[in-house]
Each structure stands twice: as structure tokens, then as C-alpha cells.
Design a protein around this motif. Structure first.
Motif, PDB file in Angstrom:
ATOM      1  N   ARG A  61      50.913 103.513 151.407  1.00 22.83           N
ATOM      2  CA  ARG A  61      51.961 102.536 151.878  1.00 22.83           C
ATOM      3  C   ARG A  61      51.842 102.752 153.324  1.00 22.83           C
ATOM      4  NH1 ARG A  61      56.321  99.999 150.599  1.00 22.83           N
ATOM      5  NH2 ARG A  61      56.378 100.850 148.126  1.00 22.83           N
ATOM      6  N   ARG A  62      51.333 104.166 153.416  1.00 22.48           N
ATOM      7  CA  ARG A  62      51.584 104.616 154.993  1.00 22.48           C
ATOM      8  C   ARG A  62      50.185 103.589 155.953  1.00 22.48           C
ATOM      9  NH1 ARG A  62      51.676 109.206 154.543  1.00 22.48           N
ATOM     10  NH2 ARG A  62      49.910 109.838 155.084  1.00 22.48           N
ATOM     11  N   ILE A  63      48.171 104.013 155.276  1.00 20.11           N
ATOM     12  CA  ILE A  63      47.396 103.233 155.744  1.00 20.11           C
ATOM     13  C   ILE A  63      47.281 102.340 155.839  1.00 20.11           C
ATOM     14  CG2 ILE A  63      45.256 103.364 154.975  1.00 20.11           C
ATOM     15  CD1 ILE A  63      45.481 105.773 153.156  1.00 20.11           C
ATOM     16  N   PRO A  69      53.917  93.935 156.731  1.00 21.71           N
ATOM     17  CA  PRO A  69      55.498  94.482 155.383  1.00 21.71           C
ATOM     18  C   PRO A  69      54.829  95.086 154.029  1.00 21.71           C
ATOM     19  CG  PRO A  69      55.570  92.837 156.851  1.00 21.71           C
ATOM     20  CD  PRO A  69      54.382  93.044 157.114  1.00 21.71           C
ATOM     21  N   VAL A  70      54.965  96.029 153.826  1.00 23.01           N
ATOM     22  CA  VAL A  70      54.163  96.204 152.100  1.00 23.01           C
ATOM     23  C   VAL A  70      55.385  95.903 151.152  1.00 23.01           C
ATOM     24  CG1 VAL A  70      53.711  97.880 150.275  1.00 23.01           C
ATOM     25  CG2 VAL A  70      52.400  97.764 152.791  1.00 23.01           C
ATOM     26  N   GLU A  71      55.151  95.599 149.795  1.00 16.62           N
ATOM     27  CA  GLU A  71      57.346  95.470 148.843  1.00 16.62           C
ATOM     28  C   GLU A  71      56.615  95.973 148.026  1.00 16.62           C
ATOM     29  OE1 GLU A  71      57.387  92.631 145.259  1.00 16.62           O
ATOM     30  OE2 GLU A  71      57.300  91.708 147.485  1.00 16.62           O
ATOM     31  N   GLN A  72      55.355  96.465 147.160  1.00 12.42           N
ATOM     32  CA  GLN A  72      55.210  98.078 146.268  1.00 12.42           C
ATOM     33  C   GLN A  72      53.687  98.503 146.609  1.00 12.42           C
ATOM     34  OE1 GLN A  72      56.648  99.802 144.875  1.00 12.42           O
ATOM     35  NE2 GLN A  72      57.864  98.489 143.706  1.00 12.42           N
ATOM     36  N   VAL A  73      53.553  99.519 146.042  1.00  6.89           N
ATOM     37  CA  VAL A  73      52.255  99.980 145.132  1.00  6.89           C
ATOM     38  C   VAL A  73      52.191 100.552 144.113  1.00  6.89           C
ATOM     39  CG1 VAL A  73      50.973 101.871 146.232  1.00  6.89           C
ATOM     40  CG2 VAL A  73      52.300 100.885 148.171  1.00  6.89           C
TER      41      VAL A  73
END
Length: 274
Positions: A61-63, A69-73
């Protein structure tokens, strides 16, 4: 800006900490499959491969957060087109959980909130720089410290264990009820009067019958092995030749014995007309 790529993948250089000299190569590209999955929409999902065992959800997520914006990993042990696996229970951990640190190399799906995040990751990321996973602000615990931490986490309060078990049983009962309802609905006729016929598996035989069947099968294998040995006794040409020579010698020996018997019988014959 120099970029690394391999076929359809972009290549990101990732190393564990600033003190490490070597780095891993993380491959990523847009998630493109024929089957649409709501949790992994094609226009907003990035597919990642060769993720190191120590990389976590927060690391990925940090990369990729600078691209949007990241919703899910999601992490998986193998790529799939179906729904992704979710993190397991914190109390009862499963073997091979991809969300667990040190579980081997894995695959990942980074779902952005907007499609622009995937485009930025493919076109605007500076892949010439080496990204560090474990930093002072966001350390990744590995080695003996990780083992000690996981060992201490095994000792949970009774309330937490009880809550985990109850949640599991609620989900299990819900799944069983849904399956039973689906079977009952399949047996009811539709608007046109048709009934859907499904295949029903036969009842499993008792354990004693299974054991006996296994023993019979094993005994049959042994008998087949014995027969094969008998059949392949004269497989090679020199074996056939030796077998023929032995039979010829046996026949000659028997012939000589028969000659002696006949001569003996002639000498013992009492009636002599001449």
C-alpha cells in the motif's frame, strides 16, 4: 527516467532495508481477465507477481499509494480469476496463509479507488529508484523477533478465543443453511413445471469396507507383480538361449536314462524263443 520492463510487466526494484545490497524484482501490470470479479475490477486493479515473503499489505500500500488512493490490497498464493482470499483468523491461523510474513513468494492485487491509479502506476512511476520496504518509520519484524512475537500472540484471552469460535460457527451455520435452501429450491418446479435434476453422490461406504477394499487392492497389486515377474523371466535374449540349452541337456539326460532302462528290461526278459 529509465524504466525496467519484462513483456507486459513493469519491474520495480525492492529491497528489504537500506543496509541490504541486493534487491528483489516485483512485477506488476493491469489486471486483465475475461471474467469480471466485483472485488477485483479490471479498470482499477493492478496485478503483482514475485512479491517477497517479507512484504506485507502495508508495504504494498505504501509503495503504490503515490499513484492514487488504494482501496484494498489482496494477497494470494497463486493467481486466480475468482474472488480473492481474505486475511485468516488472528487466533486460528491457517498454514500457507499468504498474509503471513515468511509464507513464501506470493501474488497480489492492488485495487485503487479510481482507474487513474492504474494508469499512473504503469506510466508515471519512477522505476529507476530502488524502493526500501522496511524503514525506521515502518519496520518489518523478521527472524527471531518475528518468531517471538508470533509465539506471544498465541496466548490469547479466553474472551477473544470464544468470540472467534462463535463467529466461525455463525458463518458455518449460515453457509450450511444457504446450501440447504438452494437444494430445496432446486427440487421445486419452476413456472413451466420443470424440476431441475442434480447429480447426487453415493453414500460413502463404512470405514471397515474401505479398509478391506484397500487390502484387496494391495493384495491384487502383489499378485500382479508376481505374474509380471513370471512373464518377464525370459525377457532378455541370453536368458532365452540359456533356457533352451538347459532344456536340451535335460532331454539328453532323460534319453540316456531311458536307454539304460530299456537295456535292463531286455536283459531281464525270461522268455527267449531263440
Amino acid at each position: 527516467m529509465a524504466t525496467l520492463s519484462y513483456e507486459d510487466f513493469q519491474v520495480l526494484q525492492l529491497k528489504f532495508s537500506p543496509s541490504h545490497q541486493s534487491c528483489h524484482h516485483l512485477f506488476f501490470k493491469p489486471h486483465s481477465v475475461r471474467v469480471e470479479e466485483p472485488l477485483k475490477p479490471r479498470d482499477r486493479t493492478l496485478f503483482c507477481a514475485n512479491i517477497p515473503p517479507w512484504a506485507t499489505v502495508d508495504t504494498l500500500r505504501r509503495i503504490f499509494q503515490p499513484n492514487g488512493p488504494v482501496e484494498q490490497v489482496y494477497l494470494q498464493s497463486a493467481p486466480s480469476v475468482g474472488p480473492p482470499g481474505l486475511p485468516g483468523d488472528s487466533v486460528f491461523r491457517e498454514e500457507g496463509d499468504p498474509y503471513r510474513v515468511g509464507g513464501g513468494f506470493k501474488f497480489g492485487y492492488i485495487v485503487f479507488e479510481r482507474p487513474q491509479g492504474v494508469k499512473n502506476a504503469m506510466n508515471k512511476m519512477d522505476l529507476s529508484k530502488v524502493v526500501v520496504a522496511s524503514t525506521v518509520e515502518n519496520p518489518i519484524v523478521v527472524g527471531v523477533k518475528r518468531w517471538a512475537m508470533e509465539y506471544n500472540e498465541q496466548w490469547r484471552k479466553e474472551e477473544e478465543v470464544k468470540e472467534s469460535i462463535e463467529n466461525f460457527m455463525v458463518e458455518y451455520d449460515k453457509t450450511v443453511a444457504e446450501e440447504k435452501k438452494a437444494e430445496e429450491d432446486m427440487g421445486e418446479p419452476d413456472e413451466d413445471g420443470w424440476v431441475t435434476v442434480t447429480r447426487q453422490d453415493k453414500k460413502k461406504p463404512p470405514a471397515a469396507a474401505v479398509v478391506k477394499e484397500a487390502e484387496d487392492r494391495a493384495r491384487g497389486k502383489k499378485n500382479r507383480r508376481k505374474k509380471k515377474k513370471l512373464v518377464l523371466q525370459n525377457f532378455y535374449s541370453h536368458q532365452v538361449k540359456e533356457d533352451k540349452m538347459d532344456r536340451i541337456q535335460d532331454l539328453r539326460k532323460k534319453f540316456e536314462e531311458d536307454k539304460l532302462k530299456i537295456a535292463k528290461m531286455k536283459s531281464e526278459r525270461k522268455f527267449r524263443p531263440f
